[in-house]
Design a protein around this motif. Structure first.
Motif, PDB file in Angstrom:
ATOM      1  N   SER A  25       0.729  -1.382  -0.136  1.00 37.13           N
ATOM      2  CA  SER A  25      -0.062   0.043   0.280  1.00 37.13           C
ATOM      3  C   SER A  25       0.700   1.487  -0.013  1.00 37.13           C
ATOM      4  O   SER A  25       1.857   1.221   0.635  1.00 37.13           O
ATOM      5  CB  SER A  25      -0.790  -0.170   1.271  1.00 37.13           C
ATOM      6  N   THR A  26       0.087   2.113  -0.562  1.00 39.10           N
ATOM      7  CA  THR A  26       1.275   3.347  -0.547  1.00 39.10           C
ATOM      8  C   THR A  26       0.746   4.817  -1.825  1.00 39.10           C
ATOM      9  O   THR A  26      -0.752   4.424  -2.248  1.00 39.10           O
ATOM     10  CB  THR A  26       2.820   2.862  -2.097  1.00 39.10           C
ATOM     11  N   VAL A  27       0.878   5.735  -1.903  1.00 39.74           N
ATOM     12  CA  VAL A  27       0.227   7.257  -2.086  1.00 39.74           C
ATOM     13  C   VAL A  27       1.209   7.612  -3.448  1.00 39.74           C
ATOM     14  O   VAL A  27       2.331   7.492  -2.974  1.00 39.74           O
ATOM     15  CB  VAL A  27      -0.181   7.764  -0.529  1.00 39.74           C
ATOM     16  N   ALA A  28       0.347   7.553  -4.297  1.00 38.08           N
ATOM     17  CA  ALA A  28       1.175   8.213  -5.104  1.00 38.08           C
ATOM     18  C   ALA A  28       0.131  10.101  -5.767  1.00 38.08           C
ATOM     19  O   ALA A  28      -0.776  10.095  -5.496  1.00 38.08           O
ATOM     20  CB  ALA A  28       0.784   7.384  -7.079  1.00 38.08           C
ATOM     21  N   VAL A  29       1.498  10.427  -5.746  1.00 27.99           N
ATOM     22  CA  VAL A  29       1.546  11.721  -6.142  1.00 27.99           C
ATOM     23  C   VAL A  29       1.206  12.804  -7.470  1.00 27.99           C
ATOM     24  O   VAL A  29       2.335  12.488  -7.639  1.00 27.99           O
ATOM     25  CB  VAL A  29       1.806  13.144  -5.392  1.00 27.99           C
ATOM     26  N   CYS A  30       0.283  12.798  -8.027  1.00 24.50           N
ATOM     27  CA  CYS A  30       1.183  13.772  -9.493  1.00 24.50           C
ATOM     28  C   CYS A  30       1.591  15.250  -9.066  1.00 24.50           C
ATOM     29  O   CYS A  30       1.525  15.986  -8.821  1.00 24.50           O
ATOM     30  CB  CYS A  30      -0.112  14.233 -10.545  1.00 24.50           C
ATOM     31  N   ASP A  31       3.242  15.540 -10.168  1.00 27.81           N
ATOM     32  CA  ASP A  31       3.352  16.747  -9.620  1.00 27.81           C
ATOM     33  C   ASP A  31       3.191  17.610 -10.419  1.00 27.81           C
ATOM     34  O   ASP A  31       2.851  18.799 -10.452  1.00 27.81           O
ATOM     35  CB  ASP A  31       4.896  15.923 -10.433  1.00 27.81           C
ATOM     36  N   ALA A  32       2.244  17.264 -11.392  1.00 26.41           N
ATOM     37  CA  ALA A  32       1.978  17.946 -12.551  1.00 26.41           C
ATOM     38  C   ALA A  32       0.220  19.039 -12.498  1.00 26.41           C
ATOM     39  O   ALA A  32       0.022  20.368 -11.614  1.00 26.41           O
ATOM     40  CB  ALA A  32       1.852  17.438 -13.545  1.00 26.41           C
ATOM     41  N   CYS A  33      -0.758  18.446 -11.674  1.00 26.11           N
ATOM     42  CA  CYS A  33      -1.240  18.572 -11.407  1.00 26.11           C
ATOM     43  C   CYS A  33      -2.021  18.878  -9.141  1.00 26.11           C
ATOM     44  O   CYS A  33      -3.108  19.441  -8.673  1.00 26.11           O
ATOM     45  CB  CYS A  33      -3.070  18.094 -11.421  1.00 26.11           C
ATOM     46  N   GLY A  34      -1.035  17.867  -8.501  1.00 23.31           N
ATOM     47  CA  GLY A  34      -1.560  17.800  -7.445  1.00 23.31           C
ATOM     48  C   GLY A  34      -2.520  16.414  -6.564  1.00 23.31           C
ATOM     49  O   GLY A  34      -2.827  15.822  -5.433  1.00 23.31           O
ATOM     50  N   THR A  35      -2.761  15.769  -7.908  1.00 22.35           N
ATOM     51  CA  THR A  35      -3.622  14.444  -6.820  1.00 22.35           C
ATOM     52  C   THR A  35      -3.274  13.909  -6.985  1.00 22.35           C
ATOM     53  O   THR A  35      -2.263  13.668  -7.322  1.00 22.35           O
ATOM     54  CB  THR A  35      -4.671  14.416  -8.651  1.00 22.35           C
ATOM     55  N   THR A  36      -3.464  13.169  -5.100  1.00 27.17           N
ATOM     56  CA  THR A  36      -2.899  12.110  -4.824  1.00 27.17           C
ATOM     57  C   THR A  36      -4.367  10.507  -5.229  1.00 27.17           C
ATOM     58  O   THR A  36      -4.794  10.617  -4.796  1.00 27.17           O
ATOM     59  CB  THR A  36      -3.481  12.436  -3.544  1.00 27.17           C
ATOM     60  N   TYR A  37      -3.407   9.973  -5.140  1.00 28.20           N
ATOM     61  CA  TYR A  37      -3.784   8.652  -5.415  1.00 28.20           C
ATOM     62  C   TYR A  37      -3.677   7.286  -3.829  1.00 28.20           C
ATOM     63  O   TYR A  37      -2.296   7.751  -4.051  1.00 28.20           O
ATOM     64  CB  TYR A  37      -3.707   8.085  -6.780  1.00 28.20           C
ATOM     65  N   GLY A  38      -3.961   6.891  -3.938  1.00 28.66           N
ATOM     66  CA  GLY A  38      -4.032   5.643  -2.844  1.00 28.66           C
ATOM     67  C   GLY A  38      -4.331   4.488  -3.257  1.00 28.66           C
ATOM     68  O   GLY A  38      -5.021   3.657  -4.495  1.00 28.66           O
ATOM     69  N   LEU A  39      -2.883   3.151  -3.116  1.00 35.47           N
ATOM     70  CA  LEU A  39      -2.538   2.554  -4.605  1.00 35.47           C
ATOM     71  C   LEU A  39      -2.429   1.239  -3.944  1.00 35.47           C
ATOM     72  O   LEU A  39      -1.435   1.469  -2.203  1.00 35.47           O
ATOM     73  CB  LEU A  39      -1.176   2.652  -5.130  1.00 35.47           C
ATOM     74  N   THR A  40      -3.114  -0.143  -3.754  1.00 37.21           N
ATOM     75  CA  THR A  40      -2.816  -1.233  -3.053  1.00 37.21           C
ATOM     76  C   THR A  40      -2.277  -2.378  -4.493  1.00 37.21           C
ATOM     77  O   THR A  40      -3.756  -2.799  -4.478  1.00 37.21           O
ATOM     78  CB  THR A  40      -4.167  -1.660  -1.989  1.00 37.21           C
ATOM     79  N   ILE A  41      -1.270  -2.478  -4.279  1.00 35.02           N
ATOM     80  CA  ILE A  41      -0.877  -3.542  -4.904  1.00 35.02           C
ATOM     81  C   ILE A  41      -1.131  -4.779  -4.509  1.00 35.02           C
ATOM     82  O   ILE A  41      -0.368  -5.000  -3.136  1.00 35.02           O
ATOM     83  CB  ILE A  41      -0.015  -3.221  -5.830  1.00 35.02           C
ATOM     84  N   THR A  42      -2.001  -6.208  -4.759  1.00 36.26           N
ATOM     85  CA  THR A  42      -2.146  -7.270  -4.102  1.00 36.26           C
ATOM     86  C   THR A  42      -1.683  -8.490  -5.459  1.00 36.26           C
ATOM     87  O   THR A  42      -1.633  -8.648  -6.171  1.00 36.26           O
ATOM     88  CB  THR A  42      -3.426  -7.444  -3.701  1.00 36.26           C
ATOM     89  N   THR A  43      -0.734  -9.465  -4.377  1.00 32.17           N
ATOM     90  CA  THR A  43      -0.100 -10.415  -5.155  1.00 32.17           C
ATOM     91  C   THR A  43      -1.389 -11.365  -6.185  1.00 32.17           C
ATOM     92  O   THR A  43      -1.927 -12.035  -4.698  1.00 32.17           O
ATOM     93  CB  THR A  43       0.722 -11.415  -4.471  1.00 32.17           C
ATOM     94  N   ILE A  44      -2.357 -11.777  -6.733  1.00 31.49           N
ATOM     95  CA  ILE A  44      -2.624 -13.112  -7.026  1.00 31.49           C
ATOM     96  C   ILE A  44      -2.954 -14.260  -7.617  1.00 31.49           C
ATOM     97  O   ILE A  44      -3.315 -15.082  -7.262  1.00 31.49           O
ATOM     98  CB  ILE A  44      -3.793 -12.231  -7.554  1.00 31.49           C
TER      99      ILE A  44
END
Length: 50
Positions: A25-44
């Motif tokens: 789980s991590t947070v990603a921020v767009c450098d251009a517009c500042g939109t913040t995304y919460g990401l969860t990557i799960t191995t299936i």
């Protein structure tokens, strides 16, 4: 692990992250517009399993 995707504004968002073997789980921020995304990557499925 590296992730990359296109933000709603059209800019590329990418970074590297470290985490557990099952879920990251991590947070990603767009450098251009500042939109913040919460990401969860799960191995299936492990690449070694058939």
């Amino acid at each position: 692990m590296e992730y990359a995707f296109e933000c709603e504004c059209g800019e590329q968002v990418s970074d590297f992250t470290r985490g557990g073997d099952v879920e990251v789980s991590t947070v990603a921020v767009c450098d251009a517009c500042g939109t913040t995304y919460g990401l969860t990557i799960t191995t299936i499925q492990n690449g070694d399993e058939e």
